[in-house]
Motif scaffolding. Structure first.
Motif, PDB file in Angstrom:
ATOM      1  N   ILE A  93       0.591   3.971 -10.911  1.00  0.00           N
ATOM      2  CA  ILE A  93       1.369   2.738 -10.782  1.00  0.00           C
ATOM      3  C   ILE A  93       0.931   1.818 -11.908  1.00  0.00           C
ATOM      4  N   ILE A  94       1.901   1.435 -12.745  1.00  0.00           N
ATOM      5  CA  ILE A  94       1.663   0.595 -13.918  1.00  0.00           C
ATOM      6  C   ILE A  94       2.422  -0.713 -13.745  1.00  0.00           C
TER       7      ILE A  94
ATOM      8  N   ASP B 155      -1.416  -3.820 -16.579  1.00  0.00           N
ATOM      9  CA  ASP B 155      -2.361  -3.485 -15.517  1.00  0.00           C
ATOM     10  C   ASP B 155      -2.053  -2.096 -14.954  1.00  0.00           C
ATOM     11  N   LEU B 156      -3.071  -1.505 -14.347  1.00  0.00           N
ATOM     12  CA  LEU B 156      -2.982  -0.153 -13.790  1.00  0.00           C
ATOM     13  C   LEU B 156      -3.576  -0.168 -12.394  1.00  0.00           C
ATOM     14  N   LEU B 157      -2.763   0.156 -11.386  1.00  0.00           N
ATOM     15  CA  LEU B 157      -3.200   0.078  -9.993  1.00  0.00           C
ATOM     16  C   LEU B 157      -3.708   1.411  -9.463  1.00  0.00           C
TER      17      LEU B 157
ATOM     18  N   MET C 202       0.857  -1.195   0.000  1.00  0.00           N
ATOM     19  CA  MET C 202       0.000   0.000   0.000  1.00  0.00           C
ATOM     20  C   MET C 202       0.886   1.236   0.000  1.00  0.00           C
ATOM     21  N   PRO C 203       0.683   2.197  -0.920  1.00  0.00           N
ATOM     22  CA  PRO C 203       1.483   3.405  -0.915  1.00  0.00           C
ATOM     23  C   PRO C 203       1.394   4.146   0.404  1.00  0.00           C
ATOM     24  N   LYS C 204       2.527   4.702   0.829  1.00  0.00           N
ATOM     25  CA  LYS C 204       2.593   5.412   2.092  1.00  0.00           C
ATOM     26  C   LYS C 204       2.852   6.891   1.835  1.00  0.00           C
TER      27      LYS C 204
ATOM     28  N   GLN D 147      -6.413   8.197  -7.749  1.00  0.00           N
ATOM     29  CA  GLN D 147      -7.457   7.191  -7.605  1.00  0.00           C
ATOM     30  C   GLN D 147      -6.863   5.795  -7.488  1.00  0.00           C
ATOM     31  N   ASP D 148      -7.318   5.056  -6.461  1.00  0.00           N
ATOM     32  CA  ASP D 148      -6.941   3.654  -6.293  1.00  0.00           C
ATOM     33  C   ASP D 148      -7.879   2.809  -7.155  1.00  0.00           C
ATOM     34  N   LEU D 149      -7.305   2.141  -8.162  1.00  0.00           N
ATOM     35  CA  LEU D 149      -8.121   1.388  -9.121  1.00  0.00           C
ATOM     36  C   LEU D 149      -8.188  -0.102  -8.817  1.00  0.00           C
TER      37      LEU D 149
END
Length: 295
Positions: A78-79, A116-118, A1-3, A123-125
């Motif tokens: 994030i890709i 994929d794109l996260l 999870m990004p911080k 926006q969290d996808l």
């Protein structure tokens, strides 16, 4: 999870489970599995990083790809994808990829195939289905650039895998429609790999007490070491193999490092080896099938 407030960091990737055959039915989308390095692009404005599957920052090794990601003009994202190098036939070449990473002048050979794109622009996808995430991702990528989009393949899974195998590709990844992005191994994504059988020469057998035995292998003509294969044969075939090793016992081949509990053999023992399709200079996921002269 990004911080951190508004700043994205590496996310452990979603990993497909390996299966012997691809899943059938309309609940799956299928992509070619490319022979490269799993890579994750993390964009925070002009700060662009590219990470390996385990979270190691390889931005300095992927300088041209960093610039290509920066050129996408995204605030943050994030890709998920695979870094590859292709050969003259247009197929991924893992050995060429390794050279391109270590040789500065070969950076222009690197491409990243995104699948994929996260995250995108705050926006969290990850709660979206895989098709929705991929549709958004495809809209961000311009054809013909260093970052490319991994197209899904229409058709029945068994026919697709047959074509992939015949084309000399590594395999296929199947993703369940509607699957959310979850870090770690999952059965929502499945990978089916393509294997080939090669005739290789036996250099020696390493047998340590309490450990699995494996055969050390070489190209038949040059005796150049190309890797090892686990020996998981039935008992009678293993006994015949060990008999041949003893009959052909010889000195340690020139250029080979010393190995514990290893019996080296002289030239002449040929084996059939099943291994992943790819570069023959270093075989991977190899297993011993038997002797090539007992067909």
């Amino acid at each position: 999870m990004p911080k951190g407030k508004g700043r994205l960091t590496f996310v452990p990737p979603m990993l497909p489970t390996r299966v012997p055959e691809p899943p059938s039915g309309g609940d799956w989308i299928h992509e070619v599995k490319l022979d490269g390095y799993r890579s994750q692009i993390v964009i925070n404005g002009d700060d662009v990083r590219i990470y390996t599957r385990t979270g190691i920052d390889w931005s300095s090794k992927f300088r041209d790809l960093v610039e290509a990601a920066r050129a996408l003009g995204l605030d943050n994202a994030i890709i998920d994808g695979e870094t590859i190098v292709t050969n003259e036939a247009g197929l991924p070449d893992f050995a060429a990829l390794q050279k391109a990473i270590t040789q500065r002048q070969r950076q222009h050979d690197l491409y990243l195939v995104a699948f994929d794109l996260l995250y995108l622009n705050g926006q969290d996808l990850r709660e979206l289905g895989v098709e929705e995430r991929r549709d958004i991702l495809q809209g961000l990528i311009r054809p013909g650039e260093r970052i490319q989009f991994s197209e899904a393949m229409p058709g029945e899974s068994d026919a697709l895998f047959y074509l992939i195998d015949k084309a000399g590709m590594e395999g296929m990844v199947s993703k369940r429609r509607g699957s959310k992005y979850r870090s770690g191994e999952t059965r929502q994504w499945l990978k089916t790999k393509s294997f080939v059988v090669s005739e290789l020469e036996l250099l020696g057998v390493q047998r340590e007490s309490g450990k699995a035995a494996f055969a050390l292998l070489a190209e038949p003509d040059t005796r150049r070491y190309v890797g090892s294969a686990f020996i998981t044969l039935p008992l009678d075939i293993r006994e015949r193999l060990w008999k041949r090793v003893q009959e052909h016992a010889g000195p340690q081949p020139r250029g080979m490092k010393k190995r514990p509990a290893t019996q080296w053999v002289k030239p002449g023992v040929k084996l059939r080896i099943k291994h992943l399709r790819g570069d023959h200079s270093h075989i991977r996921h190899a297993s011993l099938l038997g002797f090539s002269d007992e067909e």
